[in-house]
Design a protein around this motif. Structure first.
Motif, PDB file in Angstrom:
ATOM      1  N   VAL A   1       0.854  -1.180   0.000  1.00  0.00           N
ATOM      2  CA  VAL A   1       0.000   0.000   0.000  1.00  0.00           C
ATOM      3  C   VAL A   1       0.891   1.231   0.000  1.00  0.00           C
ATOM      4  CG1 VAL A   1      -1.731   1.284   1.305  1.00  0.00           C
ATOM      5  CG2 VAL A   1      -1.803  -1.218   1.252  1.00  0.00           C
ATOM      6  N   GLY A   2       0.576   2.177  -0.854  1.00  0.00           N
ATOM      7  CA  GLY A   2       1.340   3.422  -0.902  1.00  0.00           C
ATOM      8  C   GLY A   2       2.371   3.415  -2.014  1.00  0.00           C
ATOM      9  N   GLU A   3       2.529   4.544  -2.653  1.00  0.00           N
ATOM     10  CA  GLU A   3       3.455   4.672  -3.774  1.00  0.00           C
ATOM     11  C   GLU A   3       4.824   5.155  -3.342  1.00  0.00           C
ATOM     12  OE1 GLU A   3       3.139   4.063  -7.133  1.00  0.00           O
ATOM     13  OE2 GLU A   3       1.261   3.064  -6.644  1.00  0.00           O
ATOM     14  N   THR A   4       4.918   5.766  -2.176  1.00  0.00           N
ATOM     15  CA  THR A   4       6.175   6.406  -1.800  1.00  0.00           C
ATOM     16  C   THR A   4       6.842   5.751  -0.600  1.00  0.00           C
ATOM     17  OG1 THR A   4       4.986   8.003  -0.445  1.00  0.00           O
ATOM     18  CG2 THR A   4       5.452   8.629  -2.731  1.00  0.00           C
ATOM     19  N   GLU A   5       6.604   4.471  -0.404  1.00  0.00           N
ATOM     20  CA  GLU A   5       7.239   3.752   0.693  1.00  0.00           C
ATOM     21  C   GLU A   5       8.604   3.257   0.233  1.00  0.00           C
ATOM     22  OE1 GLU A   5       5.929   3.654   3.730  1.00  0.00           O
ATOM     23  OE2 GLU A   5       4.252   4.811   2.953  1.00  0.00           O
ATOM     24  N   TYR A   6       9.645   3.709   0.904  1.00  0.00           N
ATOM     25  CA  TYR A   6      11.018   3.346   0.548  1.00  0.00           C
ATOM     26  C   TYR A   6      11.708   2.680   1.729  1.00  0.00           C
ATOM     27  CZ  TYR A   6      10.501   6.389  -3.506  1.00  0.00           C
ATOM     28  OH  TYR A   6      10.068   6.957  -4.667  1.00  0.00           O
ATOM     29  N   THR A   7      12.744   1.927   1.425  1.00  0.00           N
ATOM     30  CA  THR A   7      13.584   1.339   2.458  1.00  0.00           C
ATOM     31  C   THR A   7      14.999   1.258   1.921  1.00  0.00           C
ATOM     32  OG1 THR A   7      13.773  -0.448   4.069  1.00  0.00           O
ATOM     33  CG2 THR A   7      13.263  -1.078   1.810  1.00  0.00           C
ATOM     34  N   TYR A   8      15.928   0.993   2.795  1.00  0.00           N
ATOM     35  CA  TYR A   8      17.329   0.852   2.414  1.00  0.00           C
ATOM     36  C   TYR A   8      17.740  -0.596   2.595  1.00  0.00           C
ATOM     37  CZ  TYR A   8      17.530   5.894   2.381  1.00  0.00           C
ATOM     38  OH  TYR A   8      17.301   7.212   2.097  1.00  0.00           O
ATOM     39  N   VAL A   9      18.442  -1.121   1.588  1.00  0.00           N
ATOM     40  CA  VAL A   9      18.903  -2.505   1.641  1.00  0.00           C
ATOM     41  C   VAL A   9      20.374  -2.563   1.256  1.00  0.00           C
ATOM     42  CG1 VAL A   9      16.632  -3.493   1.137  1.00  0.00           C
ATOM     43  CG2 VAL A   9      18.184  -2.960  -0.732  1.00  0.00           C
ATOM     44  N   SER A  10      21.027  -3.625   1.682  1.00  0.00           N
ATOM     45  CA  SER A  10      22.430  -3.817   1.321  1.00  0.00           C
ATOM     46  C   SER A  10      22.516  -4.249  -0.147  1.00  0.00           C
ATOM     47  CB  SER A  10      23.066  -4.876   2.216  1.00  0.00           C
ATOM     48  OG  SER A  10      22.491  -6.131   1.942  1.00  0.00           O
ATOM     49  N   HIS A  11      23.712  -4.203  -0.697  1.00  0.00           N
ATOM     50  CA  HIS A  11      23.905  -4.641  -2.081  1.00  0.00           C
ATOM     51  C   HIS A  11      23.513  -6.098  -2.263  1.00  0.00           C
ATOM     52  CE1 HIS A  11      25.788  -1.077  -3.762  1.00  0.00           C
ATOM     53  NE2 HIS A  11      26.450  -0.939  -2.619  1.00  0.00           N
ATOM     54  N   GLU A  12      23.799  -6.927  -1.275  1.00  0.00           N
ATOM     55  CA  GLU A  12      23.466  -8.348  -1.368  1.00  0.00           C
ATOM     56  C   GLU A  12      21.957  -8.563  -1.435  1.00  0.00           C
ATOM     57  OE1 GLU A  12      25.467  -7.114   1.051  1.00  0.00           O
ATOM     58  OE2 GLU A  12      27.408  -7.793   0.333  1.00  0.00           O
ATOM     59  N   VAL A  13      21.222  -7.857  -0.580  1.00  0.00           N
ATOM     60  CA  VAL A  13      19.760  -7.984  -0.569  1.00  0.00           C
ATOM     61  C   VAL A  13      19.187  -7.438  -1.867  1.00  0.00           C
ATOM     62  CG1 VAL A  13      17.641  -7.194   0.561  1.00  0.00           C
ATOM     63  CG2 VAL A  13      19.581  -7.962   1.934  1.00  0.00           C
ATOM     64  N   TYR A  14      19.727  -6.329  -2.354  1.00  0.00           N
ATOM     65  CA  TYR A  14      19.262  -5.749  -3.614  1.00  0.00           C
ATOM     66  C   TYR A  14      19.453  -6.732  -4.768  1.00  0.00           C
ATOM     67  CZ  TYR A  14      18.815  -2.693  -7.639  1.00  0.00           C
ATOM     68  OH  TYR A  14      18.427  -2.151  -8.832  1.00  0.00           O
ATOM     69  N   GLU A  15      20.623  -7.354  -4.848  1.00  0.00           N
ATOM     70  CA  GLU A  15      20.893  -8.332  -5.905  1.00  0.00           C
ATOM     71  C   GLU A  15      19.948  -9.525  -5.803  1.00  0.00           C
ATOM     72  OE1 GLU A  15      22.845  -8.118  -8.581  1.00  0.00           O
ATOM     73  OE2 GLU A  15      23.278  -6.063  -7.943  1.00  0.00           O
ATOM     74  N   ALA A  16      19.690  -9.986  -4.586  1.00  0.00           N
ATOM     75  CA  ALA A  16      18.772 -11.112  -4.393  1.00  0.00           C
ATOM     76  C   ALA A  16      17.356 -10.744  -4.832  1.00  0.00           C
ATOM     77  CB  ALA A  16      18.782 -11.563  -2.936  1.00  0.00           C
ATOM     78  N   LEU A  17      16.904  -9.546  -4.492  1.00  0.00           N
ATOM     79  CA  LEU A  17      15.563  -9.103  -4.881  1.00  0.00           C
ATOM     80  C   LEU A  17      15.442  -8.967  -6.391  1.00  0.00           C
ATOM     81  CD1 LEU A  17      14.752  -6.398  -2.177  1.00  0.00           C
ATOM     82  CD2 LEU A  17      13.568  -8.567  -2.528  1.00  0.00           C
ATOM     83  N   THR A  18      16.434  -8.363  -7.040  1.00  0.00           N
ATOM     84  CA  THR A  18      16.348  -8.193  -8.487  1.00  0.00           C
ATOM     85  C   THR A  18      16.438  -9.533  -9.203  1.00  0.00           C
ATOM     86  OG1 THR A  18      18.717  -7.670  -8.587  1.00  0.00           O
ATOM     87  CG2 THR A  18      17.190  -5.814  -8.536  1.00  0.00           C
ATOM     88  N   ASP A  19      17.249 -10.454  -8.690  1.00  0.00           N
ATOM     89  CA  ASP A  19      17.335 -11.783  -9.290  1.00  0.00           C
ATOM     90  C   ASP A  19      15.999 -12.510  -9.161  1.00  0.00           C
ATOM     91  OD1 ASP A  19      18.747 -13.994 -10.517  1.00  0.00           O
ATOM     92  OD2 ASP A  19      18.665 -14.946  -8.534  1.00  0.00           O
ATOM     93  N   LEU A  20      15.393 -12.449  -8.002  1.00  0.00           N
ATOM     94  CA  LEU A  20      14.087 -13.073  -7.784  1.00  0.00           C
ATOM     95  C   LEU A  20      13.036 -12.452  -8.696  1.00  0.00           C
ATOM     96  CD1 LEU A  20      12.270 -14.972  -6.112  1.00  0.00           C
ATOM     97  CD2 LEU A  20      11.961 -13.071  -4.525  1.00  0.00           C
ATOM     98  N   PHE A  21      13.058 -11.116  -8.814  1.00  0.00           N
ATOM     99  CA  PHE A  21      12.100 -10.408  -9.652  1.00  0.00           C
ATOM    100  C   PHE A  21      12.252 -10.848 -11.113  1.00  0.00           C
ATOM    101  CE2 PHE A  21      10.795  -6.660 -12.144  1.00  0.00           C
ATOM    102  CZ  PHE A  21       9.502  -6.537 -11.690  1.00  0.00           C
ATOM    103  N   ARG A  22      13.499 -10.977 -11.597  1.00  0.00           N
ATOM    104  CA  ARG A  22      13.743 -11.413 -12.974  1.00  0.00           C
ATOM    105  C   ARG A  22      13.243 -12.842 -13.199  1.00  0.00           C
ATOM    106  NH1 ARG A  22      19.195 -10.418 -12.438  1.00  0.00           N
ATOM    107  NH2 ARG A  22      19.368  -8.212 -12.092  1.00  0.00           N
ATOM    108  N   ARG A  23      13.512 -13.733 -12.234  1.00  0.00           N
ATOM    109  CA  ARG A  23      13.072 -15.123 -12.384  1.00  0.00           C
ATOM    110  C   ARG A  23      11.554 -15.227 -12.379  1.00  0.00           C
ATOM    111  NH1 ARG A  23      14.966 -18.176  -7.987  1.00  0.00           N
ATOM    112  NH2 ARG A  23      15.958 -16.402  -7.068  1.00  0.00           N
ATOM    113  N   GLU A  24      10.886 -14.476 -11.506  1.00  0.00           N
ATOM    114  CA  GLU A  24       9.426 -14.513 -11.457  1.00  0.00           C
ATOM    115  C   GLU A  24       8.825 -13.948 -12.737  1.00  0.00           C
ATOM    116  OE1 GLU A  24       8.302 -12.489  -7.894  1.00  0.00           O
ATOM    117  OE2 GLU A  24       8.632 -14.253  -6.644  1.00  0.00           O
ATOM    118  N   GLU A  25       9.419 -12.887 -13.267  1.00  0.00           N
ATOM    119  CA  GLU A  25       8.931 -12.297 -14.513  1.00  0.00           C
ATOM    120  C   GLU A  25       9.094 -13.283 -15.674  1.00  0.00           C
ATOM    121  OE1 GLU A  25      10.106  -8.547 -17.333  1.00  0.00           O
ATOM    122  OE2 GLU A  25      10.145  -8.239 -15.166  1.00  0.00           O
TER     123      GLU A  25
END
Length: 67
Positions: free
Chosen positions: A22-46
């Motif tokens: 919910v919400g368009e402007t909700e942000y958080t900070y993640v480490s490079h490792e978490v960011y890479e894991a999220l983008t990899d998961l996002f690519r695989r799901e897509e």
């Protein structure tokens, strides 16, 4: 504003990774490792979603009135 020790962290918009958020402007900070894991998961799901869509298409396409 992030702490100085967070300078190596990446700011992400949560909605980009979790569509049900919910919400368009909700942000958080993640480490490079978490960011890479999220983008990899996002690519695989897509990719999996694209493959599911391809399996449900007919070779010739759908023509109204031929069924």
């Amino acid at each position: 504003m992030p702490c100085p020790e967070m300078s190596e962290w990446i700011r992400i918009r949560i909605k980009d990774f979790y569509k049900d958020t919910v919400g368009e402007t909700e942000y958080t900070y993640v480490s490079h490792e978490v960011y890479e894991a999220l983008t990899d998961l996002f690519r695989r799901e897509e990719h999996a979603e694209e493959m599911r869509d391809l399996r449900h298409l007919t070779a010739g396409g759908y023509i109204e009135g031929e069924t």
